[in-house]
Design a protein around this motif. Structure first.
Motif, mmCIF file in Angstrom:
data_model
loop_
_atom_site.group_PDB
_atom_site.id
_atom_site.type_symbol
_atom_site.label_atom_id
_atom_site.label_comp_id
_atom_site.label_asym_id
_atom_site.label_seq_id
_atom_site.Cartn_x
_atom_site.Cartn_y
_atom_site.Cartn_z
ATOM 1 N N TYR A 1 61.568 -22.777 116.282
ATOM 2 C CA TYR A 1 61.864 -21.356 116.446
ATOM 3 C C TYR A 1 63.220 -21.181 117.096
ATOM 4 O O TYR A 1 63.853 -22.157 117.539
ATOM 5 N N THR B 1 49.662 -22.758 109.564
ATOM 6 C CA THR B 1 50.678 -23.092 110.570
ATOM 7 C C THR B 1 50.718 -22.040 111.674
ATOM 8 O O THR B 1 50.785 -22.367 112.869
ATOM 9 N N GLN B 2 50.686 -20.775 111.291
ATOM 10 C CA GLN B 2 50.733 -19.715 112.305
ATOM 11 C C GLN B 2 49.520 -19.793 113.237
ATOM 12 O O GLN B 2 49.644 -19.661 114.454
ATOM 13 N N LEU C 1 55.977 -19.421 106.271
ATOM 14 C CA LEU C 1 55.173 -20.004 107.348
ATOM 15 C C LEU C 1 53.702 -19.750 107.023
ATOM 16 O O LEU C 1 53.220 -18.620 107.118
ATOM 17 N N ALA D 1 55.299 -13.160 110.621
ATOM 18 C CA ALA D 1 54.703 -13.975 111.697
ATOM 19 C C ALA D 1 54.806 -13.270 113.048
ATOM 20 O O ALA D 1 55.180 -13.867 114.062
ATOM 21 N N PRO E 1 50.054 -15.004 103.962
ATOM 22 C CA PRO E 1 50.095 -14.828 105.417
ATOM 23 C C PRO E 1 51.009 -13.664 105.821
ATOM 24 O O PRO E 1 51.728 -13.122 104.984
ATOM 25 N N ASP E 2 50.986 -13.327 107.102
ATOM 26 C CA ASP E 2 51.930 -12.339 107.649
ATOM 27 C C ASP E 2 53.338 -12.900 107.462
ATOM 28 O O ASP E 2 53.725 -13.877 108.103
ATOM 29 N N LEU F 1 56.419 -26.616 113.792
ATOM 30 C CA LEU F 1 56.790 -25.266 114.194
ATOM 31 C C LEU F 1 58.049 -25.322 115.058
ATOM 32 O O LEU F 1 58.042 -25.895 116.148
ATOM 33 N N LEU G 1 52.793 -14.524 116.208
ATOM 34 C CA LEU G 1 53.345 -15.800 116.678
ATOM 35 C C LEU G 1 54.689 -15.583 117.381
ATOM 36 O O LEU G 1 54.952 -16.155 118.449
ATOM 37 N N ARG G 2 55.547 -14.752 116.799
ATOM 38 C CA ARG G 2 56.857 -14.523 117.423
ATOM 39 C C ARG G 2 56.699 -13.838 118.779
ATOM 40 O O ARG G 2 57.446 -14.136 119.718
ATOM 41 N N LEU H 1 49.704 -20.595 117.237
ATOM 42 C CA LEU H 1 49.132 -19.624 118.177
ATOM 43 C C LEU H 1 48.039 -20.280 119.023
ATOM 44 O O LEU H 1 47.951 -20.046 120.229
#
Ligand SMILES: *Cc1c(COP(=O)(O)O)cnc(C)c1O
Length: 359
Positions: free
Chosen positions: A234, A258-259, A254, A66, A62-63, A232, A69-70, A263
């Motif tokens: 943050y 999940t991301q 993550l 994230a 994954p990225d 999730l 998402l952030r 989202l």
């Protein structure tokens, strides 16, 4: 549970129990402060579609950052925050552990004020950070002069404040937070897991981020956002603090699933948060009802209420379980905590409590 002696576990972990509220299968579960309302079929379908798309690329990592998402989380928080100010992980539990991995550790100290979230000492233990707990006042607010004195004496690398506090529901005033920020030499974490439930006029620490580079505000999608199963959590902080956390995070911590889930849920923010006002009213009604019956009730800005005193709280807790209502035996001795559920669930709670503890 007992770990056999041949298992070469760290000495300080021997005899410890895995953390967790009892997961008992009863009709009315009011013990872990979840939102009782799940996502609508439309929101669930949208989340599922986002996950389906992510599934087509599950051969790839994954990225790591994230970023999308952030950005979405920063947009939700407002206050001029950007993706660079936001960090996300698998629940705010992981966020907190990363904070101690980066800012705590051997020879370092984390300080908080009890009664508070029972996970904090466990993150401290797991990261070899020394744990120091001051006491809250009788009304569960922070005792500012005592807190300032303790911070000056202990010089903690990390201070955990919780607003609204779990299990008491107590929110933190701006004056109290400013007094702590003024003397704390390290980072100050305000855990705002329940921020969306706070009463009108209760401030959020997000307002101070601009002037306070060592302030960290943590949030979660587990409570108001009705996404406890999505895992999730943050935080918002100065971008330099976020960079420090990026050093200790596991690579690809993550997952793409999940991301995509988070989202997808953020695209339905209005719907997922729609019941928060109703839950706040139910909280206030529940507090008033308990007070009318003669209980001591802690003033709550969260989606739960702490009430007491019972000479044998375990017997009351058990009596409620026998009647299909699960609440939480937590907090100072003699108190019990009930999460706010649907009107039907609260009716079942009131009926069961009147039977178990007729007054
Ligand atoms: C529930 C809760 C959290 C959230 O934990 P997640 O890991 O995000 O589910 C954090 N802090 C407090 C005080 C809580 O009660």
């Amino acid at each position: 549970m007992s770990i056999p002696s041949w298992v070469p576990i760290r000495e300080e972990l021997r005899g410890e129990e895995p953390y967790g509220a009892p997961q008992i299968d009863v009709p009315v579960r009011l013990n872990t402060n979840e939102n009782p309302y799940g996502p609508s079929p439309e929101a669930a379908a949208d989340i599922a579609e986002a996950v389906r798309q992510a599934a087509l690329e599950l051969n790839r990592y994954p990225d790591r950052e994230a970023t999308a998402l952030r950005e979405a989380l920063a947009g939700y928080l407002g206050h001029g925050l950007t993706a660079a100010h936001v960090w996300a992980a698998n629940g705010s539990n992981e966020v907190m552990q990363q904070i101690l991995q980066a800012f705590g550790g051997p020879g370092r100290t984390v300080l908080s004020f009890a009664p508070t979230y029972s996970m904090y000492p466990e993150y401290a233990r797991n990261t070899h950070t020394r744990w120091v707990a001051g006491r809250r006042r009788e009304d569960f607010a922070i005792d500012v002069p005592a807190a300032v004195a303790l911070i000056e004496a202990e010089q903690p690398d990390v201070v955990f404040l919780t607003s609204p506090n779990n299990p008491t529901g107590t929110a933190l005033g701006a004056d109290e937070l400013n007094a702590v920020l003024k003397v704390a030499p390290g980072v100050v974490v305000v855990d705002e897991a329940y921020a969306e439930f706070r009463r009108a006029g209760t401030p959020t620490a997000l307002e101070l981020l601009d002037e306070q580079p060592r302030l960290i505000v943590t949030r979660t999608m587990s409570k108001a956002f009705a996404l406890a199963g999505g895992r999730l959590g943050y935080l918002a902080a100065d971008p330099a603090i976020v960079d420090a956390l990026r050093i200790v995070r596991l690579p690809y911590h993550l997952s793409a699933v999940t991301q995509a889930t988070a989202l997808g849920a953020l695209r339905h923010t209005d719907e997922l948060l729609a019941r928060v006002d109703e839950l706040r009213s139910t909280r206030d009604e529940t507090s008033a009802w308990l007070a009318d019956r003669g209980y001591d009730v802690a003033a709550s800005d969260a989606n739960f209420v702490l009430f007491g005193h019972f000479t044998d709280r375990h017997a009351v807790w058990e009596g409620l379980v026998d009647r299909g209502v699960l609440i939480r035996e937590v907090g100072p001795d003699g108190w019990l905590r009930v999460s706010i559920g649907t009107p039907d669930e609260m009716r079942a709670f009131r009926t069961a409590l009147m039977e178990v503890d007729p007054r």
